[in-house]
Design an enzyme around this catalytic site. Structure first.
Site, PDB file in Angstrom:
ATOM      1  N   ASP A  37      -5.646  -4.237  -0.902  1.00 21.32           N
ATOM      2  CA  ASP A  37      -4.720  -3.850  -1.852  1.00 21.32           C
ATOM      3  C   ASP A  37      -6.183  -3.128  -2.508  1.00 21.32           C
ATOM      4  O   ASP A  37      -7.307  -2.777  -2.516  1.00 21.32           O
ATOM      5  CB  ASP A  37      -5.626  -5.189  -2.300  1.00 21.32           C
ATOM      6  CG  ASP A  37      -4.597  -5.411  -3.890  1.00 21.32           C
ATOM      7  OD1 ASP A  37      -3.807  -6.350  -4.118  1.00 21.32           O
ATOM      8  OD2 ASP A  37      -4.492  -4.406  -5.320  1.00 21.32           O
ATOM      9  N   ASP A  63      -4.764   1.966  -0.549  1.00 17.69           N
ATOM     10  CA  ASP A  63      -3.626   1.954  -1.789  1.00 17.69           C
ATOM     11  C   ASP A  63      -2.693   2.381  -0.618  1.00 17.69           C
ATOM     12  O   ASP A  63      -2.541   3.316   0.381  1.00 17.69           O
ATOM     13  CB  ASP A  63      -4.186   3.054  -2.471  1.00 17.69           C
ATOM     14  CG  ASP A  63      -3.590   3.665  -3.684  1.00 17.69           C
ATOM     15  OD1 ASP A  63      -1.854   4.017  -3.584  1.00 17.69           O
ATOM     16  OD2 ASP A  63      -3.853   4.226  -4.458  1.00 17.69           O
ATOM     17  N   VAL A  64      -1.739   1.900  -0.733  1.00 19.05           N
ATOM     18  CA  VAL A  64      -0.110   2.295  -0.315  1.00 19.05           C
ATOM     19  C   VAL A  64       0.071   3.747  -0.101  1.00 19.05           C
ATOM     20  O   VAL A  64       0.517   4.222   0.712  1.00 19.05           O
ATOM     21  CB  VAL A  64       0.624   1.011   0.186  1.00 19.05           C
ATOM     22  CG1 VAL A  64       0.704  -0.316   0.574  1.00 19.05           C
ATOM     23  CG2 VAL A  64       1.151   1.490  -1.398  1.00 19.05           C
ATOM     24  N   TYR A 156      12.821   0.137  -9.524  1.00 17.44           N
ATOM     25  CA  TYR A 156      12.860  -0.952  -9.162  1.00 17.44           C
ATOM     26  C   TYR A 156      13.932  -1.504  -8.455  1.00 17.44           C
ATOM     27  O   TYR A 156      14.097  -1.866  -6.584  1.00 17.44           O
ATOM     28  CB  TYR A 156      12.693  -1.909  -9.418  1.00 17.44           C
ATOM     29  CG  TYR A 156      11.639  -3.805  -9.023  1.00 17.44           C
ATOM     30  CD1 TYR A 156      10.573  -3.426  -8.387  1.00 17.44           C
ATOM     31  CD2 TYR A 156      12.523  -4.821  -8.767  1.00 17.44           C
ATOM     32  CE1 TYR A 156       9.367  -4.551  -8.467  1.00 17.44           C
ATOM     33  CE2 TYR A 156      12.416  -6.260  -8.661  1.00 17.44           C
ATOM     34  CZ  TYR A 156      10.212  -5.901  -8.179  1.00 17.44           C
ATOM     35  OH  TYR A 156      10.409  -7.096  -7.452  1.00 17.44           O
ATOM     36  N   LYS A 160      13.748  -1.705  -3.473  1.00 14.66           N
ATOM     37  CA  LYS A 160      14.192  -3.338  -3.051  1.00 14.66           C
ATOM     38  C   LYS A 160      15.185  -2.941  -2.316  1.00 14.66           C
ATOM     39  O   LYS A 160      15.482  -3.305  -1.394  1.00 14.66           O
ATOM     40  CB  LYS A 160      14.022  -4.130  -4.379  1.00 14.66           C
ATOM     41  CG  LYS A 160      12.933  -4.764  -5.062  1.00 14.66           C
ATOM     42  CD  LYS A 160      11.364  -4.683  -3.515  1.00 14.66           C
ATOM     43  CE  LYS A 160      10.614  -4.652  -4.490  1.00 14.66           C
ATOM     44  NZ  LYS A 160       9.124  -5.148  -3.848  1.00 14.66           N
ATOM     45  N   THR A 191       3.113 -15.506 -11.405  1.00  9.78           N
ATOM     46  CA  THR A 191       2.769 -13.748 -10.832  1.00  9.78           C
ATOM     47  C   THR A 191       2.561 -13.727 -12.074  1.00  9.78           C
ATOM     48  O   THR A 191       3.199 -13.245 -13.218  1.00  9.78           O
ATOM     49  CB  THR A 191       2.839 -13.287  -9.816  1.00  9.78           C
ATOM     50  OG1 THR A 191       3.985 -12.310  -9.541  1.00  9.78           O
ATOM     51  CG2 THR A 191       3.804 -13.822  -8.683  1.00  9.78           C
TER      52      THR A 191
END
Ligand SMILES: NC(=O)c1ccc[n+]([C@@H]2O[C@H](COP(=O)([O-])OP(=O)(O)OC[C@H]3O[C@@H](n4cnc5c(N)ncnc54)[C@H](O)[C@@H]3O)[C@@H](O)[C@H]2O)c1
Length: 251
Positions: A37, A63-64, A156, A160, A191
């Protein structure tokens, strides 16, 4: 006997929410888990909690959006465990329903960098090791917003939808080399990502209309991910499985 005995699993976004629930469950089912993460202390905390329970886990900074950080985390995993059998691409960000005219270039670029390019970067760093091993399983956490409009904002929803397409193309490209790839489309899951609106009375009233009649839990997604990455799903490739209490199919 666990369903993932002897496997090594790397979970991005493993410090929180859906990623954390997968890390915990995969380990309970016998996997050694690398909790990766951007939030390094959160990753170490999740790994520490798993280890305190007698499990095998390593927390790493990843970190992606940063190729060097991804390469370092993958190399740390490979030198410690020698392989990665399972990848869960879970790290992601939300745009709080910003429509396109409210999405400035910075927000757009950030959403793409994390939710789409991030999955590509992590996958490309790990896939060669899976191909060399002749097998590997990937689960991408997409969203109900990847299957229809209205579940997020412009950026977003676009990212997706792209994750769903990327999942199909990975399957088309690498299935025959032993790589199995699927995605999950969560509905509204309790979450930190959605904490700002998930408990609103309007939202809860809407959720009561769907078949399950409740907000989802991170464990609901982890259970589906476990199925998809386990041998029980050996003949399942390229699907995006809605795990949303029936929301998408009954709107
Ligand atoms: N919660 C929901 O209702 C819901 C619904 C559909 C899809 N999802 C998806 O599930 C995934 C997990 O979301 P969550 O609800 O658990 O959110 P969360 O905010 O609890 O967890 C997201 C995690 O991703 C990490 N992260 C963010 N950017 C990162 C980066 N650049 N590199 C590495 N890690 C990074 C964060 O530090 C955090 O630990 C996301 O991809 C999200 O889009 C969530």
């Amino acid at each position: 006997m666990g369903k993932l005995d002897g496997r090594v699993a790397l979970v991005t976004g493993g410090a929180s929410g859906i990623g954390k629930a997968q890390a915990v469950l995969f380990e309970k089912q016998g996997a050694t888990v690398v909790v990766a993460d951007r939030d390094e202390s959160g990753a170490r905390e999740t790994a520490g909690a798993i280890a305190a329970d007698g499990g095998n886990a390593l927390g790493v900074a990843l970190d992606v959006t940063d190729e060097d950080s991804v390469a370092a985390a993958v190399s740390a995993t490979m030198s410690r465990y020698g392989r990665i059998d399972i990848l869960s691409n879970t790290a992601g960000m939300f745009d709080h329903f910003a429509q396109t005219l409210d999405t400035d270039r910075k927000l757009w670029d950030t959403m793409l960098a994390v939710n789409l390019t991030g999955i590509y970067t992590v996958t490309n760093a790990i896939l060669p090791h899976m191909i060399a091993a002749g097998k590997g399983v990937i689960v991408n956490i997409a969203s109900g917003a990847g299957l229809r409009g209205g579940g997020g904002g412009a950026a977003y929803t676009s990212t997706k939808h792209a994750v769903v397409g990327y999942t199909r193309q990975l399957s088309a490209g690498y299935g025959k080399q032993g790589i199995r790839v699927n995605a999950i489309a969560p509905g509204l899951i309790d979450t930190p990502m959605v904490a700002s609106f998930s408990q609103d009375e309007d939202t809860l009233a809407g959720l009561r209309q769907q078949p399950a009649g409740r907000l989802g839990k991170p464990e609901d997604i982890a259970n589906a991910a476990l199925f998809l990455v386990s041998d029980d799903a050996d003949f399942i490739h390229a699907v995006t499985l809605p795990v949303d209490g029936g929301l998408i199919e009954t709107l």
